[in-house]
Motif scaffolding. Structure first.
Motif, PDB file in Angstrom:
ATOM      1  N   LEU A 172       0.846  -1.190   0.000  1.00 11.99           N
ATOM      2  CA  LEU A 172       0.000   0.000   0.000  1.00 11.99           C
ATOM      3  C   LEU A 172       0.884   1.244   0.000  1.00 11.99           C
TER       4      LEU A 172
ATOM      5  N   THR B 142      -6.844   6.054   3.142  1.00 16.49           N
ATOM      6  CA  THR B 142      -5.720   5.153   3.423  1.00 16.49           C
ATOM      7  C   THR B 142      -5.853   4.563   4.818  1.00 16.49           C
TER       8      THR B 142
ATOM      9  N   ARG C 230      -6.466   1.331  -7.321  1.00 13.33           N
ATOM     10  CA  ARG C 230      -6.592   2.570  -6.550  1.00 13.33           C
ATOM     11  C   ARG C 230      -8.047   3.017  -6.615  1.00 13.33           C
TER      12      ARG C 230
ATOM     13  N   PRO D 267      -5.407   4.973  -1.097  1.00 12.53           N
ATOM     14  CA  PRO D 267      -4.099   4.365  -1.309  1.00 12.53           C
ATOM     15  C   PRO D 267      -3.955   3.745  -2.699  1.00 12.53           C
TER      16      PRO D 267
ATOM     17  N   VAL E 185      -2.679   0.504  -4.397  1.00 11.85           N
ATOM     18  CA  VAL E 185      -2.458  -0.877  -3.950  1.00 11.85           C
ATOM     19  C   VAL E 185      -1.772  -1.661  -5.065  1.00 11.85           C
TER      20      VAL E 185
ATOM     21  N   PHE F  36       3.140  -1.241   4.165  1.00 11.12           N
ATOM     22  CA  PHE F  36       2.709   0.134   3.908  1.00 11.12           C
ATOM     23  C   PHE F  36       3.905   1.062   3.727  1.00 11.12           C
TER      24      PHE F  36
END
Length: 272
Positions: free
Chosen positions: A73, A82, A138, A128, A130, A98
């Motif tokens: 992420l 997020t 996204r 986020p 991804v 992340f």
């Protein structure tokens, strides 16, 4: 007479003092930045501080190599979406890595490069972002938002779970619905909205923005003997590929959405 004698002696004494001072060598003043040998001494600089007195932090650099079958992420914890996605993934016991792109300059550049490689816009988008294997997800306005609820967290996390079905060795994920089209196509929007309402997970590719997926779509059509032209949306599920057929999915010039969705459901329920 005595006064004259003393005056002469005083003049002689003062003259001798001036002469002595003139013959003395001048001693250079010590340079605070030189040592006795005359070599320059390196002066260590104190780290600069901002007006608030806190040391300025340099952007952190990360050299992490993206691995297959790992969920990544990219975003910032200050971003509401997020934060919600991370919290939901933790609740679902889904592991992820992340990267805070506001602190990790290298990771922000990496994210931008990944988006560009997929032909996706890097100017305006939501966090986020991804990444799983070579796939990117996204939040998209057409599929992950509505006027009443705003960001559809459940829908987005469902798409993440669908994304994670992918196998690094295969191009397409098993039992996953793919839709190729454009956001300016009324038929495509009608199909995706109805699927969203029915809570049917799918992965949408805007082929007007992603040239790689546009090529992929045409390769699918060619492999099924469906020619070199496409009518949006083109739908793929496992080995099946369908697109709107003038003789089946239209009444005159009107697209019959429900009939097309019936055929989509049919290919999804067909046993492999």
């Amino acid at each position: 007479m005595k006064k004259t004698k003393w005056a002469l002696l005083l003049i002689v004494f003062l003259g001798a003092s001036v002469l002595s001072a003139g013959n003395q060598k001048k001693i250079p003043a010590k340079n605070p930045k030189t040592n006795p040998s005359g070599k320059t001494v390196e002066v260590k600089k104190i780290p600069e501080k901002n007006p608030k007195g806190k040391t300025i932090e340099q952007p952190l650099v990360s050299k992490t190599v993206l691995q297959n079958s790992v969920l990544y992420l990219y975003g910032t914890p200050d971003n509401d979406m997020t934060y919600k996605v991370m919290d939901e993934l933790k609740r679902l016991n889904i592991d992820f890595v992340f990267f805070d792109v506001f602190k990790l300059k290298a990771k922000k550049e990496e994210m931008i490069k990944l988006l560009k490689n997929k032909g996706l816009s890097t100017e305006y988008f939501d966090y986020p972002v991804v990444v799983y294997n070579s796939n990117i997800l996204r939040p998209e306005k057409e599929t992950h938002f509505n006027k009443l609820e705003g960001f559809l967290l459940t829908r987005f996390t469902a798409d993440i779970q669908a994304l994670m079905k992918s196998n690094p060795e295969t191009q397409f994920k098993t039992d996953t619905l793919y839709i190729y089209g454009t956001t300016s196509c009324g038929r495509t929007l009608g199909v995706t909205r109805k699927l969203t309402e029915d809570k049917i997970a799918y992965i949408f590719y805007d082929v007007s923005k992603d040239t790689g997926k546009r090529k992929e779509m045409f390769n699918l059509l060619k492999s099924k003997g469906m020619g070199n032209s496409a009518k949006y949306p083109v739908v793929s599920y496992n080995e099946a590929v369908i697109q709107p057929d003038q003789n089946i999915h239209f009444k005159g010039k009107v697209f019959v959405l429900l009939k097309f969705l019936e055929d989509v459901n049919q290919i999804m329920n067909t046993k492999k």
